[in-house]
Write an enzyme that holds these catalytic residues in place. Sequence first.
Site, short mmCIF file in Angstrom:
data_model
loop_
_atom_site.label_atom_id
_atom_site.label_comp_id
_atom_site.label_asym_id
_atom_site.label_seq_id
_atom_site.Cartn_x
_atom_site.Cartn_y
_atom_site.Cartn_z
CB SER A 115 -0.95 0.01 1.20
OG SER A 115 -0.22 -0.12 2.39
CG HIS A 119 -3.35 -1.07 -2.76
ND1 HIS A 119 -3.61 0.25 -2.50
CD2 HIS A 119 -3.33 -1.69 -1.55
CE1 HIS A 119 -3.74 0.42 -1.21
NE2 HIS A 119 -3.59 -0.74 -0.61
CD GLU A 145 -4.35 2.83 -5.49
OE1 GLU A 145 -4.07 2.23 -4.41
OE2 GLU A 145 -4.42 4.06 -5.56
CG ASN A 204 -3.08 4.34 1.42
OD1 ASN A 204 -4.12 4.46 2.06
ND2 ASN A 204 -2.51 3.17 1.21
N1 CAA Z 1 -16.58 -11.36 4.15
C1 CAA Z 1 -17.85 -11.45 3.80
N2 CAA Z 1 -18.77 -10.52 4.15
C2 CAA Z 1 -18.35 -9.46 4.86
C3 CAA Z 1 -17.00 -9.32 5.27
C4 CAA Z 1 -16.09 -10.32 4.86
N3 CAA Z 1 -14.79 -10.29 5.17
N4 CAA Z 1 -16.89 -8.16 5.97
C5 CAA Z 1 -18.11 -7.60 6.00
N5 CAA Z 1 -18.99 -8.39 5.33
C6 CAA Z 1 -20.41 -8.14 5.06
C7 CAA Z 1 -21.28 -8.27 6.27
O1 CAA Z 1 -21.67 -9.60 6.46
C8 CAA Z 1 -22.47 -7.40 5.89
O2 CAA Z 1 -23.35 -8.09 5.05
P1 CAA Z 1 -24.93 -7.68 5.01
O3 CAA Z 1 -24.98 -6.21 4.65
O4 CAA Z 1 -25.51 -8.57 3.98
O5 CAA Z 1 -25.39 -7.95 6.41
C9 CAA Z 1 -21.84 -6.32 5.06
O6 CAA Z 1 -20.55 -6.78 4.65
C10 CAA Z 1 -21.68 -5.08 5.86
O7 CAA Z 1 -20.99 -5.41 7.07
P2 CAA Z 1 -21.47 -5.01 8.52
O8 CAA Z 1 -22.96 -5.05 8.64
O9 CAA Z 1 -20.66 -5.80 9.50
O10 CAA Z 1 -20.97 -3.56 8.77
P3 CAA Z 1 -21.02 -2.31 7.82
O11 CAA Z 1 -22.32 -2.15 7.15
O12 CAA Z 1 -20.47 -1.22 8.67
O13 CAA Z 1 -19.94 -2.63 6.70
C11 CAA Z 1 -17.74 -2.42 5.97
C12 CAA Z 1 -18.63 -2.98 7.02
C13 CAA Z 1 -17.97 -3.14 4.65
C14 CAA Z 1 -16.31 -2.69 6.44
C15 CAA Z 1 -18.05 -0.88 5.80
O14 CAA Z 1 -18.08 -0.25 7.06
C16 CAA Z 1 -17.06 -0.16 4.94
O15 CAA Z 1 -17.13 -0.21 3.73
N6 CAA Z 1 -16.08 0.54 5.59
C17 CAA Z 1 -15.00 1.20 4.90
C18 CAA Z 1 -13.95 0.18 4.56
C19 CAA Z 1 -12.79 0.80 3.85
O16 CAA Z 1 -12.70 1.98 3.60
N7 CAA Z 1 -11.83 -0.08 3.52
C20 CAA Z 1 -10.63 0.34 2.89
C21 CAA Z 1 -9.59 0.57 3.94
S1 CAA Z 1 -8.08 1.14 3.24
C22 CAA Z 1 -7.30 -0.26 2.71
O17 CAA Z 1 -7.75 -1.37 2.87
C23 CAA Z 1 -6.04 -0.09 1.98
C24 CAA Z 1 -4.92 0.63 2.58
O18 CAA Z 1 -3.92 0.71 1.89
C25 CAA Z 1 -4.89 1.21 3.91
#
Ligand code: CAA
Length: 278
Positions: free
Chosen positions: A115, A136, A148, A186
């Site tokens: 990343s 990424h 990415e 990022n």
């Molecule tokens: N596998 C399968 N399903 C998953 C899962 C996984 N690993 N993680 C979450 N889910 C599913 C849940 O089961 C849920 O399904 P339903 O809607 O059907 O119930 C759905 O995803 C949503 O999950 P939650 O209800 O637990 O919670 P939420 O609605 O808050 O969603 C989230 C969780 C998808 C993480 C959401 O909060 C989100 O999109 N957050 C932002 C995440 C983000 O920005 N990620 C990028 C980070 S930066 C990075 O990764 C790179 C870097 O370089 C730093």
Amino acid sequence: MNVTVIGAGTMGRGIAQVFAQVGNEVVLTDVYQKALETAANEIQKSLGKLHSKGAITEAPELVYGRIKFTEDLSLGRDADIFIEAVLEKLEIKEALYKQLNEIAGENSIIASNTSSISINALSAAIKKPENFLGLHFFNPVPIMKLVEIIKGVRTSASVVEKAIEITRQLGKEPVTSQDFPGFISNRILMPLIREAILALEEGVSSREDIDKTLKLGMNHPMGPLELADFIGLDVVQDIMAVLYEEFGDPRFKPPVTLRNLVNARKLGRKSGEGFYKY
Ligand code: CAA
């Protein structure tokens, strides 16, 4: 296609899973048996969830059955694509690339899920840098739609095209970036998180209201402080430190509050506490 994923942490296991979901044979390898066991459990849980809500139609056991979990990297030697998702330490990646140079076929693609480390810097350790690029993924990999794609100076155009095609086969959307620090994601996300931490430090508002502003005012699924906890505060600090060093620009400087939390091993969700308690 045969796929070998190296590193069975959160990102590696998610990547292995999504490749298996679309029918590829996957070898997931790690030097720690414990990491492989955790990965096996988490992949099964994730596949169960996706199946129960109809996001995958194939039986979870069949998808799971396409993933081989092993400590022996050489079992993955026949891969068409190797995806490296090991720790974000240059020396560790370089040591691994030495092994990949020995086992990878002439036409195999080698991709790093880094990343923040420069793809050009990493490519110096790769025997065929024209077959090397950044891929990424985003956490949680089975849910997040973006990949990415980072092109190094020596990456061939046909390898970038192939990576775009593979991304689409995974049901994800590619974006392409030149090899600039932080790529697209990022470079933009880290100053956002940093500014949220500074707003908290300066007493502009509470952590809840800062997060609520971005969630309800801008439709972000998580506020920036919550997201930092989700990514891991140590990871956020490491990425900011790389960007700060590379750009020499204070807009990336890791804030004191972040350093203090990391030093106190309050790393966010994974340690039970960060900006919030879990
Ligand atoms: N596998 C399968 N399903 C998953 C899962 C996984 N690993 N993680 C979450 N889910 C599913 C849940 O089961 C849920 O399904 P339903 O809607 O059907 O119930 C759905 O995803 C949503 O999950 P939650 O209800 O637990 O919670 P939420 O609605 O808050 O969603 C989230 C969780 C998808 C993480 C959401 O909060 C989100 O999109 N957050 C932002 C995440 C983000 O920005 N990620 C990028 C980070 S930066 C990075 O990764 C790179 C870097 O370089 C730093």
